[in-house]
Design a protein around this motif. Structure first.
Motif, mmCIF file in Angstrom:
data_model
loop_
_atom_site.group_PDB
_atom_site.id
_atom_site.type_symbol
_atom_site.label_atom_id
_atom_site.label_comp_id
_atom_site.label_asym_id
_atom_site.label_seq_id
_atom_site.Cartn_x
_atom_site.Cartn_y
_atom_site.Cartn_z
ATOM 1 N N ALA A 13 5.106 11.526 3.556
ATOM 2 C CA ALA A 13 3.907 11.713 3.159
ATOM 3 C C ALA A 13 3.648 13.182 2.947
ATOM 4 C CB ALA A 13 2.617 10.868 3.672
ATOM 5 N N VAL A 14 3.612 13.884 4.060
ATOM 6 C CA VAL A 14 3.350 15.595 4.198
ATOM 7 C C VAL A 14 4.548 15.875 3.102
ATOM 8 C CG1 VAL A 14 3.534 17.607 5.420
ATOM 9 C CG2 VAL A 14 2.758 15.319 6.575
ATOM 10 N N ALA A 15 5.685 15.664 3.134
ATOM 11 C CA ALA A 15 6.487 16.385 1.973
ATOM 12 C C ALA A 15 6.040 16.124 0.591
ATOM 13 C CB ALA A 15 7.959 15.538 2.358
ATOM 14 N N ILE A 16 5.490 15.009 0.313
ATOM 15 C CA ILE A 16 4.920 14.663 -1.186
ATOM 16 C C ILE A 16 3.676 15.649 -1.293
ATOM 17 C CG2 ILE A 16 3.465 13.097 -2.488
ATOM 18 C CD1 ILE A 16 5.293 10.974 -1.021
ATOM 19 N N VAL A 17 3.036 15.974 -0.309
ATOM 20 C CA VAL A 17 1.838 16.633 -0.595
ATOM 21 C C VAL A 17 2.090 18.406 -0.805
ATOM 22 C CG1 VAL A 17 -0.280 17.821 0.792
ATOM 23 C CG2 VAL A 17 0.317 15.368 1.132
ATOM 24 N N PHE A 38 -13.783 9.544 -0.839
ATOM 25 C CA PHE A 38 -13.145 10.202 -2.176
ATOM 26 C C PHE A 38 -11.846 9.923 -2.302
ATOM 27 C CE2 PHE A 38 -11.380 12.469 1.723
ATOM 28 C CZ PHE A 38 -10.174 12.982 1.246
ATOM 29 N N LEU A 39 -11.022 9.229 -1.550
ATOM 30 C CA LEU A 39 -9.680 8.561 -1.798
ATOM 31 C C LEU A 39 -9.765 7.399 -2.339
ATOM 32 C CD1 LEU A 39 -7.399 9.989 1.086
ATOM 33 C CD2 LEU A 39 -7.591 10.838 -1.087
ATOM 34 N N SER A 40 -10.421 6.476 -1.836
ATOM 35 C CA SER A 40 -10.626 4.974 -2.065
ATOM 36 C C SER A 40 -11.291 4.739 -3.485
ATOM 37 C CB SER A 40 -11.363 3.973 -1.078
ATOM 38 O OG SER A 40 -12.647 4.502 -0.618
ATOM 39 N N GLY A 41 -12.149 5.633 -3.762
ATOM 40 C CA GLY A 41 -13.021 5.722 -4.975
ATOM 41 C C GLY A 41 -12.305 6.434 -6.102
ATOM 42 N N PHE A 44 -2.488 11.392 -3.293
ATOM 43 C CA PHE A 44 -1.770 10.101 -2.889
ATOM 44 C C PHE A 44 -0.863 10.396 -1.701
ATOM 45 C CE2 PHE A 44 -2.813 8.830 -6.991
ATOM 46 C CZ PHE A 44 -3.109 7.688 -7.035
ATOM 47 N N GLY A 45 -0.469 11.646 -1.421
ATOM 48 C CA GLY A 45 0.291 11.982 -0.184
ATOM 49 C C GLY A 45 -0.536 11.897 0.756
ATOM 50 N N SER A 46 -1.770 12.401 0.817
ATOM 51 C CA SER A 46 -2.847 12.386 1.906
ATOM 52 C C SER A 46 -3.351 11.080 2.222
ATOM 53 C CB SER A 46 -4.176 13.378 1.375
ATOM 54 O OG SER A 46 -3.772 14.673 1.249
ATOM 55 N N ALA A 47 -3.278 10.132 1.272
ATOM 56 C CA ALA A 47 -3.739 8.730 1.664
ATOM 57 C C ALA A 47 -2.671 8.248 2.112
ATOM 58 C CB ALA A 47 -3.909 7.945 0.173
ATOM 59 N N LEU A 48 -1.207 8.608 1.830
ATOM 60 C CA LEU A 48 -0.318 7.850 2.553
ATOM 61 C C LEU A 48 -0.385 8.295 4.222
ATOM 62 C CD1 LEU A 48 2.781 8.021 -0.015
ATOM 63 C CD2 LEU A 48 2.371 6.178 1.601
ATOM 64 N N ALA A 49 -0.510 9.726 4.287
ATOM 65 C CA ALA A 49 -0.555 10.046 5.888
ATOM 66 C C ALA A 49 -1.488 9.396 6.680
ATOM 67 C CB ALA A 49 -0.747 11.649 5.552
ATOM 68 N N LEU A 50 -2.718 9.093 5.954
ATOM 69 C CA LEU A 50 -3.929 8.431 6.484
ATOM 70 C C LEU A 50 -3.224 6.975 6.924
ATOM 71 C CD1 LEU A 50 -7.049 9.667 4.706
ATOM 72 C CD2 LEU A 50 -6.256 9.946 7.175
ATOM 73 N N THR A 74 0.982 -1.158 -0.316
ATOM 74 C CA THR A 74 0.141 -0.078 -0.049
ATOM 75 C C THR A 74 0.822 1.315 -0.066
ATOM 76 O OG1 THR A 74 -1.732 -1.075 0.871
ATOM 77 C CG2 THR A 74 -1.743 1.262 1.492
ATOM 78 N N ILE A 75 2.015 1.373 0.901
ATOM 79 C CA ILE A 75 2.941 2.342 0.823
ATOM 80 C C ILE A 75 3.394 2.538 -0.247
ATOM 81 C CG2 ILE A 75 4.938 3.390 1.955
ATOM 82 C CD1 ILE A 75 4.025 1.673 4.573
ATOM 83 N N LEU A 76 3.983 1.463 -1.019
ATOM 84 C CA LEU A 76 4.714 1.560 -2.133
ATOM 85 C C LEU A 76 3.691 2.073 -3.437
ATOM 86 C CD1 LEU A 76 6.993 0.784 -4.202
ATOM 87 C CD2 LEU A 76 5.933 -1.411 -4.518
ATOM 88 N N PHE A 77 2.626 1.480 -3.279
ATOM 89 C CA PHE A 77 1.695 1.947 -4.551
ATOM 90 C C PHE A 77 1.206 3.247 -4.238
ATOM 91 C CE2 PHE A 77 -2.923 2.653 -6.178
ATOM 92 C CZ PHE A 77 -2.623 1.908 -7.379
ATOM 93 N N LEU A 78 0.911 3.820 -3.011
ATOM 94 C CA LEU A 78 0.679 5.274 -2.910
ATOM 95 C C LEU A 78 1.571 6.239 -3.123
ATOM 96 C CD1 LEU A 78 -1.890 4.793 0.029
ATOM 97 C CD2 LEU A 78 -2.507 5.144 -2.131
ATOM 98 N N ALA A 79 2.947 5.807 -3.055
ATOM 99 C CA ALA A 79 4.160 6.701 -3.271
ATOM 100 C C ALA A 79 4.533 6.931 -4.701
ATOM 101 C CB ALA A 79 5.166 6.335 -2.177
#
Length: 209
Positions: free
Chosen positions: A146-150, A92-95, A69-75, A49-54
């Motif tokens: 994840a925050v850095a990505i956002v 809104f993220l999973s969909g 994806f950064g927000s999803a990673l943070a969650l 999951t971490i890999l796919f979202l990054a």
């Protein structure tokens, strides 16, 4: 199980192989949602999951992919920290649906990176650094990465994403030495991100002066 069969199974469980499977599935279905990806993962679901979202944050795709994806990673990082065994994302993220072309682009750009990392992975090495306690500790740098990505920083995604890719592949392979190397790279990513933020603020101040 024969040695050849075991080797084949390990090859099929590699992150790069699983990404190619996702690209094939997305093509067959005409697209795939983040929720569908997460619900179909196996025993390495948290790491993958971490890999796919990054990975999408590395790809020059139009749209706010870094924010999504950064927000999803943070969650995900928060859920790891509180000890959840399964991943939950708001609708809104999973969909959020990815087209076959976007998934193929992600795989095309990320496959060489994954191949280099997978080439140095040694499953079971320094296994003491791959257990549940280490996974919990890793949730904190994962959250900060994840925050850095956002953050909308030009060229600011690359080092955080590389660190996240290394962490996720190391967790999947249970390679403690690679996890330590990924943590070192994470520290470099934090320093680089802080430097880029400082440069951005200096530029804004110069423009406003």
């Amino acid at each position: 199980m024969t040695q050849q069969t075991a080797g084949s199974a390990r090859q099929n469980d590699r992150a790069s192989a699983r990404l190619h499977d996702l690209a094939k599935l997305a093509h067959e279905q005409g697209g795939i949602s983040i929720g569908e990806v997460l619900s179909g993962l196996g025993h390495t679901s948290m790491a993958f999951t971490i890999l796919f979202l990054a990975l999408p944050a590395l790809i020059p795709i139009p749209g706010p992919f870094g924010v999504v994806f950064g927000s999803a990673l943070a969650l995900v990082a928060v859920q790891i920290a509180v000890g959840r065994r399964s991943i939950w994302l708001p609708a809104f993220l999973s969909g959020r649906r990815l087209s076959p072309s976007v998934v193929e682009l992600i795989v095309r750009y990320s496959a060489p990176i994954l191949a280099r990392i997978e080439a140095i992975v040694r499953p079971g090495r320094l296994a003491i650094f791959t257990g549940g306690t280490m996974q919990w500790l890793l949730s904190f740098p994962i959250f900060l990465l994840a925050v850095a990505i956002v953050l909308p920083i030009p060229l600011g995604n690359y080092m955080p994403v590389f660190a996240l890719v290394a962490i996720s592949v190391a967790l999947m392979a249970r390679d403690g030495l690679l996890i330590l190397a990924a943590l070192f790279f994470s520290a470099l990513a934090f320093v680089a991100t802080a430097g880029l933020i400082q440069v951005a603020f200096a530029g804004l101040n110069a423009i406003g002066a």
